[in-house]
Design a protein around this motif. Structure first.
Motif, PDB file in Angstrom:
ATOM      1  N   SER A   1       0.836  -1.188   0.000  1.00 20.53           N
ATOM      2  CA  SER A   1       0.000   0.000   0.000  1.00 20.53           C
ATOM      3  C   SER A   1       0.871   1.238   0.000  1.00 20.53           C
ATOM      4  O   SER A   1       1.977   1.237   0.559  1.00 20.53           O
ATOM      5  N   VAL A   2       0.369   2.321  -0.584  1.00 23.64           N
ATOM      6  CA  VAL A   2       1.092   3.589  -0.560  1.00 23.64           C
ATOM      7  C   VAL A   2       1.134   4.162   0.855  1.00 23.64           C
ATOM      8  O   VAL A   2       1.917   5.066   1.146  1.00 23.64           O
ATOM      9  N   GLU A   3       0.319   3.619   1.748  1.00 28.90           N
ATOM     10  CA  GLU A   3       0.325   4.059   3.148  1.00 28.90           C
ATOM     11  C   GLU A   3       1.536   3.521   3.913  1.00 28.90           C
ATOM     12  O   GLU A   3       1.843   4.012   5.001  1.00 28.90           O
ATOM     13  N   GLU A   4       2.195   2.514   3.349  1.00 26.82           N
ATOM     14  CA  GLU A   4       3.368   1.920   3.980  1.00 26.82           C
ATOM     15  C   GLU A   4       4.639   2.610   3.497  1.00 26.82           C
ATOM     16  O   GLU A   4       4.633   3.317   2.491  1.00 26.82           O
TER      17      GLU A   4
ATOM     18  N   PHE B   1     -13.003   4.800  -0.589  1.00 24.34           N
ATOM     19  CA  PHE B   1     -13.173   5.458   0.710  1.00 24.34           C
ATOM     20  C   PHE B   1     -13.305   6.979   0.566  1.00 24.34           C
ATOM     21  O   PHE B   1     -13.862   7.638   1.437  1.00 24.34           O
ATOM     22  N   PHE B   2     -12.755   7.551  -0.503  1.00 29.49           N
ATOM     23  CA  PHE B   2     -12.810   8.983  -0.782  1.00 29.49           C
ATOM     24  C   PHE B   2     -12.283   9.812   0.394  1.00 29.49           C
ATOM     25  O   PHE B   2     -12.804  10.885   0.705  1.00 29.49           O
ATOM     26  N   ASP B   3     -11.261   9.306   1.052  1.00 31.49           N
ATOM     27  CA  ASP B   3     -10.662  10.020   2.171  1.00 31.49           C
ATOM     28  C   ASP B   3      -9.929  11.272   1.682  1.00 31.49           C
ATOM     29  O   ASP B   3      -8.989  11.170   0.893  1.00 31.49           O
ATOM     30  N   GLU B   4     -10.375  12.438   2.133  1.00 32.08           N
ATOM     31  CA  GLU B   4      -9.778  13.729   1.738  1.00 32.08           C
ATOM     32  C   GLU B   4      -9.889  13.983   0.234  1.00 32.08           C
ATOM     33  O   GLU B   4      -9.118  14.783  -0.321  1.00 32.08           O
TER      34      GLU B   4
ATOM     35  N   VAL C   1      -7.636   4.634  -1.263  1.00 33.78           N
ATOM     36  CA  VAL C   1      -6.719   4.591  -0.118  1.00 33.78           C
ATOM     37  C   VAL C   1      -7.493   4.969   1.136  1.00 33.78           C
ATOM     38  O   VAL C   1      -8.106   6.040   1.199  1.00 33.78           O
ATOM     39  N   LYS C   2      -7.450   4.111   2.148  1.00 33.36           N
ATOM     40  CA  LYS C   2      -8.239   4.349   3.367  1.00 33.36           C
ATOM     41  C   LYS C   2      -7.722   5.547   4.153  1.00 33.36           C
ATOM     42  O   LYS C   2      -8.507   6.296   4.733  1.00 33.36           O
ATOM     43  N   ASN C   3      -6.406   5.738   4.174  1.00 29.18           N
ATOM     44  CA  ASN C   3      -5.802   6.823   4.946  1.00 29.18           C
ATOM     45  C   ASN C   3      -4.873   7.620   4.038  1.00 29.18           C
ATOM     46  O   ASN C   3      -3.682   7.330   3.936  1.00 29.18           O
ATOM     47  N   ASN C   4      -5.414   8.637   3.380  1.00 33.92           N
ATOM     48  CA  ASN C   4      -4.601   9.407   2.442  1.00 33.92           C
ATOM     49  C   ASN C   4      -3.584  10.300   3.139  1.00 33.92           C
ATOM     50  O   ASN C   4      -2.588  10.686   2.533  1.00 33.92           O
TER      51      ASN C   4
END
Length: 242
Positions: free
Chosen positions: A90-93, A174-177, A111-114
């Protein structure tokens, strides 16, 4: 019977495009996205590029002048042939390598947490590096509908109503931010400078199988574009430099 009904609606939508092109679908965002990317690459002789979420459908082609890496949570055999290096994550990692340019198309909404993703991309960029992304806006009717029905029903409906897109869409969103204002604030807080947001107003193609909805969405996009209601755009490109 359903297939014939869908075919009739697609023909009507196509005819509508020809009669009233200003309300029809435009794919200009991809042209603009690639144009921004190519403009950046022109300034480098040996550029290190990372595409996020491209899996086996890359935006660019491999070149001797570019180290072209890929990163995605999914993978298949083609990924390791398309890119010079492929990272399944994931790009979150944490992104271990360093790049001059990070790009994506239609990925950040999944992405759940942008916040974590943007921070990791910032850290992975060399000084003076740039990121360029296209993503749909959370306040467009299409995105709202997607959020309401969920990924499970989305995949079922795509398989039934838009079978030609079944292998390319249907991932959890998720459309986060994911709005022009929120993404600009997030990117600036993460340390990026010279942030540019380019809105687009065209998502009617998703509803080509249903002519009345296709027209309604086309009218929505046209009014929002004419009134410069950027928060209600169908999607936008974000360009930010470290």
């Amino acid at each position: 019977m359903l297939n014939r009904l869908i075919s009739m609606n697609i023909r009507l939508s196509t005819y509508f495009d020809q009669m009233i092109p200003c309300l029809g679908t435009s794919k200009g965002y991809k042209t603009e996205l690639v144009s921004f990317i190519n403009a950046f690459l022109c300034g480098y002789s040996n550029c290190q590029v990372l595409e996020v979420g491209g899996i086996d459908r890359p935006l660019l082609c491999r070149s001797e002048k570019v180290r072209y890496d890929g990163l995605d949570v999914d993978s298949n055999e083609r990924c390791y042939d398309i890119y010079d290096n492929f990272h399944k994550q994931s790009v979150e990692e944490t992104i271990v390598d360093r790049y001059d340019l990070i790009i994506s198309k239609g990925v950040l909404e999944h992405v759940k947490n942008n916040k974590a993703g943007v921070v990791q991309m910032y850290r992975a960029l060399n000084e003076g590096g740039c990121m360029v992304h296209y993503l749909p806006s959370k306040y467009h009717p299409y995105s709202i509908l997607l959020s309401l029905i969920g990924s499970k029903w989305q995949r079922r409906m795509i398989g039934l109503l838009r079978p030609w897109a079944a292998n390319r869409t249907g991932y959890p969103a998720f459309f986060d931010e994911c709005s022009p204002w929120a993404m600009r604030k997030l990117v600036e807080r993460s340390g990026f400078k010279h942030v540019e947001i380019v809105p687009f107003f065209s998502a009617s193609d998703y509803f080509r199988f249903c002519f009345p909805v296709y027209v309604a969405i086309g009218l929505w996009d046209y009014v929002c574009r004419e009134l410069t209601l950027d928060q209600l755009c169908s999607g936008f490109i974000v360009i930010a430099r470290k």
